[in-house]
Design an enzyme around this catalytic site. Sequence first.
Site, PDB file in Angstrom:
ATOM      1  N   GLU A  43      -0.535  10.626   5.722  1.00 63.27           N
ATOM      2  CA  GLU A  43      -1.170  11.934   5.857  1.00 63.27           C
ATOM      3  C   GLU A  43      -2.671  11.680   5.934  1.00 63.27           C
ATOM      4  O   GLU A  43      -3.222  11.016   5.047  1.00 63.27           O
ATOM      5  CB  GLU A  43      -0.824  12.791   4.634  1.00 63.27           C
ATOM      6  CG  GLU A  43      -1.279  14.215   4.770  1.00 63.27           C
ATOM      7  CD  GLU A  43      -0.888  15.082   3.573  1.00 63.27           C
ATOM      8  OE1 GLU A  43      -1.442  16.173   3.459  1.00 63.27           O
ATOM      9  OE2 GLU A  43      -0.049  14.635   2.754  1.00 63.27           O
ATOM     10  N   ARG A 269       7.267   2.534  -5.360  1.00 64.72           N
ATOM     11  CA  ARG A 269       5.832   2.505  -5.111  1.00 64.72           C
ATOM     12  C   ARG A 269       5.189   1.318  -5.802  1.00 64.72           C
ATOM     13  O   ARG A 269       5.661   0.875  -6.849  1.00 64.72           O
ATOM     14  CB  ARG A 269       5.182   3.717  -5.778  1.00 64.72           C
ATOM     15  CG  ARG A 269       5.100   4.876  -4.920  1.00 64.72           C
ATOM     16  CD  ARG A 269       4.503   6.068  -5.647  1.00 64.72           C
ATOM     17  NE  ARG A 269       4.541   7.132  -4.683  1.00 64.72           N
ATOM     18  CZ  ARG A 269       3.509   7.492  -3.919  1.00 64.72           C
ATOM     19  NH1 ARG A 269       2.326   6.969  -4.085  1.00 64.72           N
ATOM     20  NH2 ARG A 269       3.647   8.412  -3.012  1.00 64.72           N
ATOM     21  N   LYS A 279      -4.351   9.371  -4.398  1.00 62.28           N
ATOM     22  CA  LYS A 279      -5.436   9.738  -3.475  1.00 62.28           C
ATOM     23  C   LYS A 279      -6.340  10.800  -4.089  1.00 62.28           C
ATOM     24  O   LYS A 279      -7.541  10.797  -3.873  1.00 62.28           O
ATOM     25  CB  LYS A 279      -4.842  10.269  -2.166  1.00 62.28           C
ATOM     26  CG  LYS A 279      -4.449   9.164  -1.213  1.00 62.28           C
ATOM     27  CD  LYS A 279      -4.251   9.709   0.190  1.00 62.28           C
ATOM     28  CE  LYS A 279      -2.788   9.966   0.447  1.00 62.28           C
ATOM     29  NZ  LYS A 279      -2.480  10.400   1.807  1.00 62.28           N
TER      30      LYS A 279
HETATM   31  P1  ATP Z   1       0.194  12.133  -0.903  1.00 68.71           P
HETATM   32  O1  ATP Z   1       0.479  12.449  -2.309  1.00 68.71           O
HETATM   33  O2  ATP Z   1      -1.110  12.654  -0.418  1.00 68.71           O
HETATM   34  O3  ATP Z   1       1.339  12.373   0.049  1.00 68.71           O
HETATM   35  P2  ATP Z   1       0.769   9.373  -0.479  1.00 68.71           P
HETATM   36  O4  ATP Z   1       0.248   8.283  -1.326  1.00 68.71           O
HETATM   37  O5  ATP Z   1       2.233   9.631  -0.406  1.00 68.71           O
HETATM   38  O6  ATP Z   1      -0.037  10.589  -0.956  1.00 68.71           O
HETATM   39  P3  ATP Z   1       0.766   9.204   2.380  1.00 68.71           P
HETATM   40  O7  ATP Z   1      -0.357   9.227   3.315  1.00 68.71           O
HETATM   41  O8  ATP Z   1       1.778  10.290   2.477  1.00 68.71           O
HETATM   42  O9  ATP Z   1       0.178   9.159   0.944  1.00 68.71           O
HETATM   43  O10 ATP Z   1       1.482   7.788   2.430  1.00 68.71           O
HETATM   44  C1  ATP Z   1       1.918   7.177   3.597  1.00 68.71           C
HETATM   45  C2  ATP Z   1       3.041   6.253   3.276  1.00 68.71           C
HETATM   46  O11 ATP Z   1       2.629   5.284   2.324  1.00 68.71           O
HETATM   47  C3  ATP Z   1       4.204   6.996   2.685  1.00 68.71           C
HETATM   48  O12 ATP Z   1       5.375   6.570   3.350  1.00 68.71           O
HETATM   49  C4  ATP Z   1       4.214   6.589   1.243  1.00 68.71           C
HETATM   50  O13 ATP Z   1       5.524   6.539   0.759  1.00 68.71           O
HETATM   51  C5  ATP Z   1       3.560   5.219   1.262  1.00 68.71           C
HETATM   52  N1  ATP Z   1       2.865   4.961  -0.002  1.00 68.71           N
HETATM   53  C6  ATP Z   1       1.904   5.692  -0.561  1.00 68.71           C
HETATM   54  N2  ATP Z   1       1.534   5.183  -1.764  1.00 68.71           N
HETATM   55  C7  ATP Z   1       2.273   4.080  -1.958  1.00 68.71           C
HETATM   56  C8  ATP Z   1       2.375   3.111  -3.011  1.00 68.71           C
HETATM   57  N3  ATP Z   1       1.616   3.194  -4.111  1.00 68.71           N
HETATM   58  N4  ATP Z   1       3.257   2.113  -2.865  1.00 68.71           N
HETATM   59  C9  ATP Z   1       4.014   2.021  -1.772  1.00 68.71           C
HETATM   60  N5  ATP Z   1       3.987   2.896  -0.755  1.00 68.71           N
HETATM   61  C10 ATP Z   1       3.123   3.923  -0.827  1.00 68.71           C
HETATM   62 MG    MG Z   2       2.950  11.379   1.074  1.00 72.46          MG
END
Ligand code: ATP
Ligand code: MG
Length: 569
Positions: A43, A269, A279
Amino acid sequence: MSEQNNPESTAPVRSLDFIRKRITEDVKTGKNQGQVITRFPPEPNGYLHIGHAKSININFGIARDFNGRCHLRFDDTNPEKEDMEYINSIQADVKWLGYDWGIHRYNASDYFDKLYEYAIELIKNGKAYVCDLTADQVREYRGTLTEPGKPSPFRNRSAEESLVLFEKMATGGFPEGACTLRAKIDMASPNINLRDPAIYRIKHASHPHTGDKWHIYPMYDFAHGISDALEHITHSICTLEFEDHRPLYDWFLDNITIDCHPQQIEFARLNLTYTVMSKRKLLQLVKENFVSGWDDPRMPTLCGLRRRGYPPQAIINFCNRIGVDKTNSTVEIEMLEYYVREDLNKSALRVMGVLKPLKVVITNYPENQVEEFTAENNPEDATAGTRSISFSRTLYIEQEDFREDPPKGYFRLSPGKEVRLKHTYYITCQEVLKDADGKIVELHCTYDPESRGGSTPDNRKVQGTLHWVSAQHAVEADVYWYEHLFSKANADDVPEGQPFTVNLNPNSLTVLTGCKVEPGLANAKPGNRFQFLRQGYFNVDLDSKPGHLMFNRIVGLKDTWGKAEKKQK
Ligand code: ATP
Ligand code: MG
């Protein structure tokens, strides 16, 4: 060969993780004609961090390993949050890690027309309805984990009526919050995600890609799974918190006319000690000036780690090492540092830099003499060549390498004691000069001309070897010395009612000015990395210029993680 250009893994080959095992099985049984298509769906509402690197490495790494491809798809269903700054940084960061989406770059908003048509299909088939309950009422009707929900009074509205209302929603006929489009699934489902979730909400916001065309925007849950299917993603890999959403994504795909049904697979994660990965929290650190920006070298963001000097391959190696797992856990930050050190040990040129200088005069060394010594640039890499180091009568050593009253076991310089100056001579401290306040300002030492090159004819042993620079040749530099951003291993562990920022480490940055480094560094370019002997690895900062050199300390030399692991074995 894969159609995309992606980095090799240099980590030891490990057995297949559970996702790769599953995909191997799918390929074997001819599922999706043996094709593997994954995607990374960020995102654009923030910068990528080391947790995203795990996801990038899984998705792009699997595409590479199975000769498939990985799409980059911006999840821009939320019109207000998107920002070009984030889009550009995300693309730059994925490329920096060495991955490439080729021509497969998409936006969820590319599918707004199709999503709208699918919503109409659901309404026509009695599987979605326009609901006039307010957000609070919806919450009230939804029930709890232990209590079933109550049906909305609008649940049995006719398809015809919902179609008219939905079109009115789409064209701006209602104020925000007046109604939503909801899927008609099961208000008694133990999975709350299935209790008639909203699939469209009204938003009078202009979208960066679709402009003012829409007054409604699809919910993430509706858009996400369908976007995957429209792109013919075969394996939709995501983090564990979406496990409970999988039945909903499956329901959508089973109830619309679509020719693809991706398999969702969830993994844990990444969490790291001494930092935060949310974020929202990272944005707060930036907005409230706790750090200098998203790329502050203390941040766990990829641009922060890049500025700090972390090599991208070290991050890939770390991600390969932690692998893919199904339970959430926290990885020690020392493990990441281990891979950074391992990479830099092979690649970084060795130099000498004195961070807190103490002047040393070699009283028996001729006034205007300069001698050149040859030193290897990297003992780990014969191809790195050698360089010449100038030695003269006045030098700098590290303040902490001298003690007037040395404690037992102190092997460095003290009055009457002899040590080796790296690559050159033995020196002995003869006299300590102090200012009016009693502060040590200069040492007078003698050298042994017979010790040239670091040993003597009588094979005399010295216990300490110090780094140094010649005063007349040295160039000045500022050094940014970093420690962990948070003082607590679990940075999110805060006393009730307090902000997470109470755990910030007040000593996470120390700026050292007036450091003295070898003259060869005068023209070092931003991004160049060095090992300062005995001090650690350093990266030339983005803002460094000839005449104003700035170094970031990437990581120290001492490996605490590798040692602890060996001990465990
Ligand atoms: P938000 O809460 O804003 O959605 P997010 O960390 O999920 O935050 P995204 O931009 O949606 O951010 O993440 C893109 C991809 O990265 C998603 O598929 C998410 O699952 C993965 N991702 C985000 N944080 C982690 C993490 N700490 N470890 C592994 N994968 C992650
Ligand atoms: Mg997300």
